[in-house]
Every structure is written in structure tokens, then in C-alpha cells.
Design a protein around this motif. Structure first.
Motif, PDB file in Angstrom:
ATOM      1  N   HIS A  36       0.813  -1.223   0.000  1.00 53.20           N
ATOM      2  CA  HIS A  36       0.000   0.000   0.000  1.00 53.20           C
ATOM      3  C   HIS A  36       0.848   1.277   0.000  1.00 53.20           C
ATOM      4  N   LEU A  37       2.166   1.125  -0.084  1.00 53.38           N
ATOM      5  CA  LEU A  37       3.056   2.285  -0.066  1.00 53.38           C
ATOM      6  C   LEU A  37       3.553   2.614  -1.470  1.00 53.38           C
ATOM      7  N   ALA A  38       3.907   3.876  -1.663  1.00 47.77           N
ATOM      8  CA  ALA A  38       4.458   4.333  -2.946  1.00 47.77           C
ATOM      9  C   ALA A  38       5.718   5.153  -2.671  1.00 47.77           C
ATOM     10  N   PRO A  39       6.657   5.184  -3.630  1.00 48.07           N
ATOM     11  CA  PRO A  39       7.935   5.873  -3.400  1.00 48.07           C
ATOM     12  C   PRO A  39       7.801   7.342  -3.017  1.00 48.07           C
ATOM     13  N   GLN A  40       6.740   7.994  -3.446  1.00 49.27           N
ATOM     14  CA  GLN A  40       6.569   9.421  -3.151  1.00 49.27           C
ATOM     15  C   GLN A  40       5.854   9.677  -1.833  1.00 49.27           C
ATOM     16  N   ASN A  41       5.427   8.629  -1.142  1.00 54.53           N
ATOM     17  CA  ASN A  41       4.628   8.793   0.085  1.00 54.53           C
ATOM     18  C   ASN A  41       5.427   9.418   1.229  1.00 54.53           C
ATOM     19  N   ARG A  42       4.727  10.265   1.968  1.00 55.78           N
ATOM     20  CA  ARG A  42       5.204  10.783   3.248  1.00 55.78           C
ATOM     21  C   ARG A  42       4.353  10.125   4.329  1.00 55.78           C
ATOM     22  N   VAL A  43       5.026   9.457   5.252  1.00 59.06           N
ATOM     23  CA  VAL A  43       4.353   8.583   6.209  1.00 59.06           C
ATOM     24  C   VAL A  43       4.573   9.089   7.630  1.00 59.06           C
ATOM     25  N   LEU A  44       3.542   8.976   8.447  1.00 53.10           N
ATOM     26  CA  LEU A  44       3.645   9.231   9.878  1.00 53.10           C
ATOM     27  C   LEU A  44       3.402   7.919  10.602  1.00 53.10           C
ATOM     28  N   LYS A  56      12.735  -0.479   8.615  1.00 53.56           N
ATOM     29  CA  LYS A  56      12.560  -1.533   7.613  1.00 53.56           C
ATOM     30  C   LYS A  56      11.756  -1.043   6.407  1.00 53.56           C
ATOM     31  N   LEU A  57      10.853  -0.077   6.622  1.00 52.46           N
ATOM     32  CA  LEU A  57       9.996   0.414   5.535  1.00 52.46           C
ATOM     33  C   LEU A  57      10.554   1.673   4.864  1.00 52.46           C
ATOM     34  N   ALA A  58      11.646   2.189   5.377  1.00 55.88           N
ATOM     35  CA  ALA A  58      12.171   3.475   4.889  1.00 55.88           C
ATOM     36  C   ALA A  58      12.503   3.458   3.408  1.00 55.88           C
ATOM     37  N   ASP A  59      12.928   2.313   2.894  1.00 51.22           N
ATOM     38  CA  ASP A  59      13.320   2.254   1.479  1.00 51.22           C
ATOM     39  C   ASP A  59      12.121   2.266   0.531  1.00 51.22           C
ATOM     40  N   ALA A  60      10.902   2.157   1.090  1.00 48.05           N
ATOM     41  CA  ALA A  60       9.708   2.067   0.243  1.00 48.05           C
ATOM     42  C   ALA A  60       9.009   3.404   0.053  1.00 48.05           C
ATOM     43  N   VAL A  61       9.462   4.450   0.769  1.00 47.43           N
ATOM     44  CA  VAL A  61       8.757   5.732   0.750  1.00 47.43           C
ATOM     45  C   VAL A  61       9.754   6.889   0.701  1.00 47.43           C
ATOM     46  N   ALA A  62       9.203   8.101   0.534  1.00 49.64           N
ATOM     47  CA  ALA A  62      10.060   9.282   0.499  1.00 49.64           C
ATOM     48  C   ALA A  62      10.552   9.663   1.890  1.00 49.64           C
ATOM     49  N   HIS A  63       9.650   9.601   2.878  1.00 47.76           N
ATOM     50  CA  HIS A  63      10.030  10.008   4.229  1.00 47.76           C
ATOM     51  C   HIS A  63       9.067   9.425   5.247  1.00 47.76           C
ATOM     52  N   ILE A  64       9.601   9.081   6.418  1.00 51.80           N
ATOM     53  CA  ILE A  64       8.790   8.625   7.543  1.00 51.80           C
ATOM     54  C   ILE A  64       9.078   9.510   8.740  1.00 51.80           C
ATOM     55  N   ASP A 108       0.353  11.151   3.562  1.00 54.75           N
ATOM     56  CA  ASP A 108      -0.238  10.179   2.635  1.00 54.75           C
ATOM     57  C   ASP A 108      -0.697   8.927   3.377  1.00 54.75           C
ATOM     58  N   VAL A 109       0.111   8.520   4.364  1.00 57.85           N
ATOM     59  CA  VAL A 109      -0.175   7.306   5.139  1.00 57.85           C
ATOM     60  C   VAL A 109       0.165   7.571   6.596  1.00 57.85           C
ATOM     61  N   VAL A 110      -0.731   7.158   7.480  1.00 61.70           N
ATOM     62  CA  VAL A 110      -0.452   7.151   8.916  1.00 61.70           C
ATOM     63  C   VAL A 110      -0.545   5.708   9.390  1.00 61.70           C
ATOM     64  N   VAL A 133      -4.307  12.538   8.262  1.00 60.58           N
ATOM     65  CA  VAL A 133      -4.334  11.757   7.026  1.00 60.58           C
ATOM     66  C   VAL A 133      -4.942  12.593   5.908  1.00 60.58           C
ATOM     67  N   LYS A 134      -4.296  12.628   4.756  1.00 60.97           N
ATOM     68  CA  LYS A 134      -4.833  13.352   3.611  1.00 60.97           C
ATOM     69  C   LYS A 134      -6.172  12.744   3.183  1.00 60.97           C
ATOM     70  N   PRO A 135      -7.076  13.526   2.640  1.00 60.06           N
ATOM     71  CA  PRO A 135      -8.281  12.939   2.043  1.00 60.06           C
ATOM     72  C   PRO A 135      -7.883  11.904   0.991  1.00 60.06           C
ATOM     73  N   GLY A 136      -8.411  10.719   1.106  1.00 59.36           N
ATOM     74  CA  GLY A 136      -8.025   9.636   0.207  1.00 59.36           C
ATOM     75  C   GLY A 136      -6.786   8.896   0.653  1.00 59.36           C
ATOM     76  N   GLY A 137      -6.136   9.391   1.726  1.00 59.88           N
ATOM     77  CA  GLY A 137      -4.949   8.725   2.258  1.00 59.88           C
ATOM     78  C   GLY A 137      -5.320   7.522   3.106  1.00 59.88           C
ATOM     79  N   LEU A 138      -4.293   6.847   3.618  1.00 65.88           N
ATOM     80  CA  LEU A 138      -4.506   5.588   4.321  1.00 65.88           C
ATOM     81  C   LEU A 138      -4.122   5.661   5.796  1.00 65.88           C
ATOM     82  N   PHE A 139      -4.894   4.953   6.603  1.00 62.54           N
ATOM     83  CA  PHE A 139      -4.546   4.685   7.986  1.00 62.54           C
ATOM     84  C   PHE A 139      -4.363   3.179   8.103  1.00 62.54           C
TER      85      PHE A 139
END
Length: 214
Positions: A36-44, A56-64, A108-110, A133-139
Motif C-alpha cells: 500500500h506504499l508508494a515511493p513518493q509517500n510521506r508517512v507518519l 525496515k519500511l524506509a526504502d519504500a517511501v520518500a520520508h517517515i 499520505d499514510v499514517v 491523514v490526507k483525504p483519500g490517504g490511508l490509515f
């Protein structure tokens, strides 16, 4: 009962050294999260502990942005990130509702792994998560839940009996093992629609939930 921040500050060093209890369930969880992650995602990440999952997930997104109520957990996470050469994970002490968490949001994702069963007023907590969480984003969350009647097993039954004593002695935090339907209903009531679920592991059920913000 001991305050949550104090409890987790004291537990941080031991927590950092403790192994993952179910490696297969953890691996499955990471695989499903990555789907459910994308390279451009900013995650909390909420309740990041010492940062194992964030790193472990850092390589899958832009920033956590990895956050925890415990400053000691955050300090250990920062040391781990530096040792591993991970530079796209920022560790902060805080909880939903704090300005420090909101300033880079909405995200993008929390995520909240092994956290929701530690929250006493879950509806209020989820209400504070929703604006992050952005509208349309994921929890995305995973939480230990109450087994169905007759499916608890002896270990869970024993824990259920001894937990109040451990809490009174300051040896355990607040814990609420909610039924799965109740947990999912509370997430939906906070403004999310559930997309995917699973139990990793199945006993006692650790409910994995992917929900999209409406």
C-alpha cells in the motif's frame, strides 16, 4: 496505574533488545504494508517504539516521521537510524494532537502498529488521527484483539487474569483487548472506510487493518 510515558521510558532498553515474537506474522505484516506504499509517500508512524518497523519500511517511501510518547524510545530509534545510515526517517516524541506532528501533515499514510490496544479513549484518539491523514490517504494499523469465546488459549486467559495485578505494580501499561468488530466500527466512525483486513498472527488475533480516509 503508572503513566504511559513513564512506563515506556523505563521499558525502552529492554524493549529494544527483545526479539520479534512471531517472525512469520511480522514478515506478512510488512509485506502487506509495502503493498500500500508508494515511493513518493510521506508517512507518519504513531507509537514507533525504537524504530524497527520505520527503518525496515524506509526504502519504500520518500520520508517517515516516526513518533512515540516515550522520549527514550525515540532516542534509541535515532541511534539505530544513524547506525544503519537511514536518513529519510525523522524521530520525534509526541502524540496525535501535538503541533510537532501536525506541522508536516497531512500525510499520505499514517500507521499505528501494536498501539491501539494501549489507548484508553480510542474514539478520541482516532478523532485526532483523522486530520493527520490526507483525504483519500490511508490509515494502517495492527492491534491485538479479544479472541472469540473459547478461542483464547491458556496463555491469553492467564494474561487476562494477571494483567490487573501487573498494572497495579507498574509492570504493565493500560491494555484493552477489544473485539474485532468493535475496533473496526470505531475506525469507520472516525471517517475511514476499511479496505483490507487480516490476522497476523491468528491467535490471539492481531488485527491488521488498512482504511482509507473518506
Amino acid at each position: 496505574m503508572i503513566a504511559a510515558q513513564t512506563f515506556w521510558d523505563k521499558a525502552a532498553k529492554g524493549y529494544a533488545k527483545s526479539p520479534v515474537r512471531d517472525e512469520a506474522a511480522y514478515a506478512t505484516t510488512l509485506t502487506r504494508v509495502r503493498a500500500h506504499l508508494a515511493p513518493q509517500n510521506r508517512v507518519l508512524e504513531l507509537g514507533c517504539g525504537t524504530g524497527t518497523t520505520a527503518l525496515k519500511l524506509a526504502d519504500a517511501v520518500a520520508h517517515i516521521t516516526a513518533t512515540d510518547i516515550s522520549g527514550e524510545m525515540v532516542r534509541i530509534g535515532q541511534k539505530k537510524a544513524a547506525a544503519q545510515g537511514v536518513n529519510n526517517v525523522t524521530f520525534l516524541r509526541g502524540v496525535p494532537g501535538d503541533a510537532a506532528l501536525a506541522q508536516d501533515g497531512p500525510y499520505d499514510v499514517v500507521t499505528a502498529f501494536n498501539l491501539l490496544h494501549l489507548i484508553e479513549d480510542l474514539p478520541a484518539y482516532l478523532a485526532r488521527i483523522a486530520p493527520l491523514v490526507k483525504p483519500g490517504g490511508l490509515f494502517i494499523s495492527k492491534s491485538v484483539c479479544r479472541p472469540d469465546p473459547g478461542a483464547a488459549g491458556l496463555k491469553f486467559a492467564a494474561l487476562w487474569l494477571i494483567l490487573p495485578v501487573m498494572q497495579a505494580l507498574g509492570k504493565a501499561p493500560f491494555v484493552a483487548f477489544r473485539p474485532i468488530p468493535a475496533l473496526e466500527a470505531q475506525i469507520e466512525a472516525a471517517g475511514f472506510t476499511i479496505l483490507e483486513t487480516g490476522n497476523y498472527p491468528a491467535r490471539p488475533p492481531s488485527r491488521f487493518i488498512v482504511a482509507r480516509k473518506l
